[in-house]
Design a protein around this motif. Sequence first.
Motif, PDB file in Angstrom:
ATOM      1  N   GLU A  58      17.165  43.118 -11.872  1.00 19.41           N
ATOM      2  CA  GLU A  58      15.792  43.431 -11.456  1.00 19.41           C
ATOM      3  C   GLU A  58      15.550  44.935 -11.383  1.00 19.41           C
ATOM      4  N   GLY A  59      16.645  45.691 -11.273  1.00 19.89           N
ATOM      5  CA  GLY A  59      16.508  47.133 -11.181  1.00 19.89           C
ATOM      6  C   GLY A  59      16.240  47.616  -9.770  1.00 19.89           C
ATOM      7  N   ARG A  60      16.793  46.906  -8.771  1.00 20.43           N
ATOM      8  CA  ARG A  60      16.627  47.319  -7.380  1.00 20.43           C
ATOM      9  C   ARG A  60      17.653  48.409  -7.078  1.00 20.43           C
ATOM     10  N   SER A  61      17.185  49.624  -6.876  1.00 18.12           N
ATOM     11  CA  SER A  61      18.099  50.758  -6.687  1.00 18.12           C
ATOM     12  C   SER A  61      18.980  50.593  -5.460  1.00 18.12           C
ATOM     13  N   SER A  62      18.423  50.031  -4.393  1.00 10.35           N
ATOM     14  CA  SER A  62      19.220  49.855  -3.168  1.00 10.35           C
ATOM     15  C   SER A  62      20.360  48.884  -3.400  1.00 10.35           C
ATOM     16  N   VAL A  63      20.093  47.816  -4.186  1.00 11.19           N
ATOM     17  CA  VAL A  63      21.136  46.841  -4.486  1.00 11.19           C
ATOM     18  C   VAL A  63      22.210  47.476  -5.368  1.00 11.19           C
ATOM     19  N   ILE A  64      21.766  48.218  -6.385  1.00  9.22           N
ATOM     20  CA  ILE A  64      22.723  48.875  -7.288  1.00  9.22           C
ATOM     21  C   ILE A  64      23.633  49.817  -6.519  1.00  9.22           C
ATOM     22  N   GLN A  65      23.048  50.603  -5.625  1.00  8.32           N
ATOM     23  CA  GLN A  65      23.849  51.560  -4.862  1.00  8.32           C
ATOM     24  C   GLN A  65      24.819  50.839  -3.945  1.00  8.32           C
ATOM     25  N   ARG A  66      24.355  49.774  -3.284  1.00  8.59           N
ATOM     26  CA  ARG A  66      25.236  49.040  -2.374  1.00  8.59           C
ATOM     27  C   ARG A  66      26.375  48.373  -3.133  1.00  8.59           C
ATOM     28  N   VAL A  67      26.051  47.751  -4.273  1.00  9.64           N
ATOM     29  CA  VAL A  67      27.084  47.094  -5.070  1.00  9.64           C
ATOM     30  C   VAL A  67      28.122  48.108  -5.544  1.00  9.64           C
ATOM     31  N   CYS A  68      27.647  49.274  -5.972  1.00 13.99           N
ATOM     32  CA  CYS A  68      28.582  50.323  -6.421  1.00 13.99           C
ATOM     33  C   CYS A  68      29.501  50.752  -5.293  1.00 13.99           C
ATOM     34  N   GLU A  69      28.949  50.899  -4.108  1.00 12.54           N
ATOM     35  CA  GLU A  69      29.775  51.283  -2.956  1.00 12.54           C
ATOM     36  C   GLU A  69      30.793  50.198  -2.646  1.00 12.54           C
ATOM     37  N   ASP A  70      30.365  48.928  -2.713  1.00 10.17           N
ATOM     38  CA  ASP A  70      31.286  47.818  -2.439  1.00 10.17           C
ATOM     39  C   ASP A  70      32.403  47.759  -3.476  1.00 10.17           C
ATOM     40  N   LEU A  71      32.082  48.087  -4.709  1.00 13.25           N
ATOM     41  CA  LEU A  71      33.067  48.028  -5.789  1.00 13.25           C
ATOM     42  C   LEU A  71      33.940  49.273  -5.869  1.00 13.25           C
TER      43      LEU A  71
ATOM     44  N   LEU B  10      32.481  40.165 -12.278  1.00 10.87           N
ATOM     45  CA  LEU B  10      31.249  39.816 -12.966  1.00 10.87           C
ATOM     46  C   LEU B  10      30.126  40.799 -12.622  1.00 10.87           C
ATOM     47  N   LYS B  11      30.111  41.262 -11.385  1.00 17.13           N
ATOM     48  CA  LYS B  11      29.115  42.274 -11.007  1.00 17.13           C
ATOM     49  C   LYS B  11      29.339  43.558 -11.812  1.00 17.13           C
ATOM     50  N   ARG B  12      30.605  43.948 -11.951  1.00 16.75           N
ATOM     51  CA  ARG B  12      30.922  45.223 -12.604  1.00 16.75           C
ATOM     52  C   ARG B  12      30.571  45.180 -14.086  1.00 16.75           C
ATOM     53  N   VAL B  13      30.926  44.103 -14.771  1.00 15.68           N
ATOM     54  CA  VAL B  13      30.633  44.054 -16.209  1.00 15.68           C
ATOM     55  C   VAL B  13      29.130  43.954 -16.450  1.00 15.68           C
ATOM     56  N   THR B  14      28.406  43.329 -15.511  1.00 18.63           N
ATOM     57  CA  THR B  14      26.942  43.278 -15.631  1.00 18.63           C
ATOM     58  C   THR B  14      26.356  44.659 -15.408  1.00 18.63           C
ATOM     59  N   LEU B  15      26.850  45.331 -14.388  1.00 16.13           N
ATOM     60  CA  LEU B  15      26.378  46.680 -14.070  1.00 16.13           C
ATOM     61  C   LEU B  15      26.651  47.641 -15.218  1.00 16.13           C
ATOM     62  N   ARG B  16      27.788  47.474 -15.870  1.00 15.17           N
ATOM     63  CA  ARG B  16      28.188  48.368 -16.967  1.00 15.17           C
ATOM     64  C   ARG B  16      27.560  47.968 -18.310  1.00 15.17           C
ATOM     65  N   GLY B  17      26.820  46.896 -18.328  1.00 16.33           N
ATOM     66  CA  GLY B  17      26.204  46.467 -19.578  1.00 16.33           C
ATOM     67  C   GLY B  17      27.193  45.927 -20.582  1.00 16.33           C
ATOM     68  N   LEU B  18      28.337  45.397 -20.100  1.00 15.87           N
ATOM     69  CA  LEU B  18      29.359  44.839 -20.983  1.00 15.87           C
ATOM     70  C   LEU B  18      28.992  43.384 -21.258  1.00 15.87           C
ATOM     71  N   THR B  19      28.078  43.201 -22.181  1.00 10.90           N
ATOM     72  CA  THR B  19      27.448  41.900 -22.409  1.00 10.90           C
ATOM     73  C   THR B  19      28.449  40.821 -22.787  1.00 10.90           C
TER      74      THR B  19
END
Length: 710
Positions: free
Chosen positions: A310-323, A212-221
């Motif tokens: 929210e557009g938090r860059s630190s969260v986006i980067q951390r989530v990407c690393e986790d994924l 769910l994180k990945r499809v949200t990050l990728r804009g796969l609505t």
Amino acid sequence: MGAQHINLVPPQVESGHFDELLQAGQTISATTSPFDNSLAVFLSPTNISGSNSSSNQEEPVYFASYDVIPSSERRLFIADTQVIFSMFHDMLEAAKTREPSWLQSSEALELMRKFSVDYVNFIKECWIHASQPMARADGPLQFSADHYRSLYSCFSLFVVLYLPEPGYEDAPVGEELMEWLNIHFIEPSTEEGDHLSSLDKPWEDVEFWPYLKRVTLRGLTKASLFFFNTLLQHPSEDLQDLAKSIIPVVENQPRLQNFSAERDFAFASRRWKDKVKAIRIEMDRVPEDCRFDEFENWWDSLSDIVGILEGRSSVIQRVCEDLGADWKEVCAAWGIFVDSRLRRQDLVDVAAEVLENMPPDPTNLEDMIHSALFLGKPEQALRHASQLDTWLSAHFADVMEPLGLLESDEPAESELSKRDEYVLSYAEYLHSDPTQWKITIAYMYSCGDIGRERADEILVRVPLKLHPSETSGTPEEAIAQAVKEISEVCFNHQREAVRRTVCRIAAQSCVRQKEYGLAVSYCISAEDWVSLGRVIDSILEEYIKNGAADFAKQASKIAPSLQDIQFDSATEAIFVHRLIFAVRYSQIHRYKLEKDYVSAASDIVTLFREEIAPKSWWPVLLCDSVELLQYGPALLFSTSDAAELLKKLEEISIRASQGSGDDYLSVLVRTIKGGGEKDALERLKVVRLALARYFARCTVGSNKLAIPSS
């Protein structure tokens, strides 16, 4: 491709033993082939003048190439993309007739984008074809499907970043980047979605929240909404309430393509962000002890998703690393969530910040090319592209130059622009396959004086297929077809000097095959009058060696060349007169074979009177006239004609007595096997006797002169 070292199997010298070879008085030498870019490698003495004990021993010769010759599927890729290359350069040539600033106009940029998209689409087709099992039916492909996938991702990224649609140069780039990412690096997989959607309680699966994180990050609505809706059945009422709030937010996220004005998009984005903030406030109200279910802390996972929105860059980067995602995903998500109005020119700074924490993979050339393009370093991208595939670097550079992306200063030592360096490198790779000569020189001719010189050298070495076994037609047809193709190329590239050289080479080949008609026409086309003289000598040699019938057959092939020939100088006239003589003399023998003695007699006299016949052929013509002088039914020569023959005979006799016999008798001597000048003079006595009898017949007047038939 473009290897720095060539490995020979078996090696001529084992590693570390080269000094032993030198001590034995030998070294390794190589010579390049004029036919392609291969080498002949062999052992040779270090001292050429010295003797070598092993000099009489047979040594192996290795034939090696810098590049692997393109296979069938690669040749198809090369040929079809060259069509796009040619059209692109036709456009650039046409641009030279316009104002210099035209290349920066919207019209020019639109054309360059179109041709670049054509490259992208064709690479995609090749990738799809190479992915099919039928493409490997005849064995493994020279370049894998993954290789073409890499070319596809690199060229399409170049178009996205450097060739936007006209009018959208300053438009936000985030959505285009995310689309590029979703096309070329599909995550999460379809199989993961199918698996989770088949479960009654997908949130119980360990992969649910990462998915769910990945499809949200990728804009796969569509996918994200489906699984947010499943959370409406979650045991936690808090999560159900949050899902109800998130669903309309995700569903109604503003997309630039849905707005006619960027200002409206920006306003909608701010209002949307306010709704995301409201969800954050709602989440913070969930008690700590209610943030878990039986499997994990759902609140933390949902908080990551809200942090992305929210557009938090630190969260986006951390989530990407986790994924397990890389820097590309962070950059694309940045343009969607962190700064929805991110411009191309600002992407460089964003990419630099992201890459500082998530560097590209230095062992992955595709990733290095992507990072260089993101960072606005096209020349660095070219260096990596040349290692991946010289096709890519050549076509990158070809488009980058008119866009002004490459340094314009040309290095003094090579006199080549950066664009020309990469294009010539690709052309040299093509030169490994001699059958691709047309494509090879098309690239070379686009590279200034140095490229044109290299192309000229290749063009004059194009093999002329002279044997029926090598072509579907006769040798004459094969030569004509080859020269026609080369002449067309020379005309297109304005290489008249090369065309003439090729015609001279073709003429020599034709003489060896006794295709004298083509040889003469090529000499005339090349305006090579000296070679024309040599061809005529070869034709006349047929008479001396093989007799009149064979000579007449061969010489008849050159008659059409007389129809359109034009000459301006005295030098040309000399050789043209010799050509006329060969044709007219062959006609005499054809007349005799056809028993048209009237025409034969008339032409002999004409050759003398109009001074067409060379002096060395006078005795031969006089000997040919004997049969006509002795013709019984009618007199074929008028008295004045016979007098002309006698005049030439007297001149020969006088000059021979004065020591100049070789000037007149050389050809006749050669027709007499084993004879000399004395034998030639004896034969001319027969002519004198025939003339004496002919004059006697004229005097008696018992027969009328023959009148040539109409």
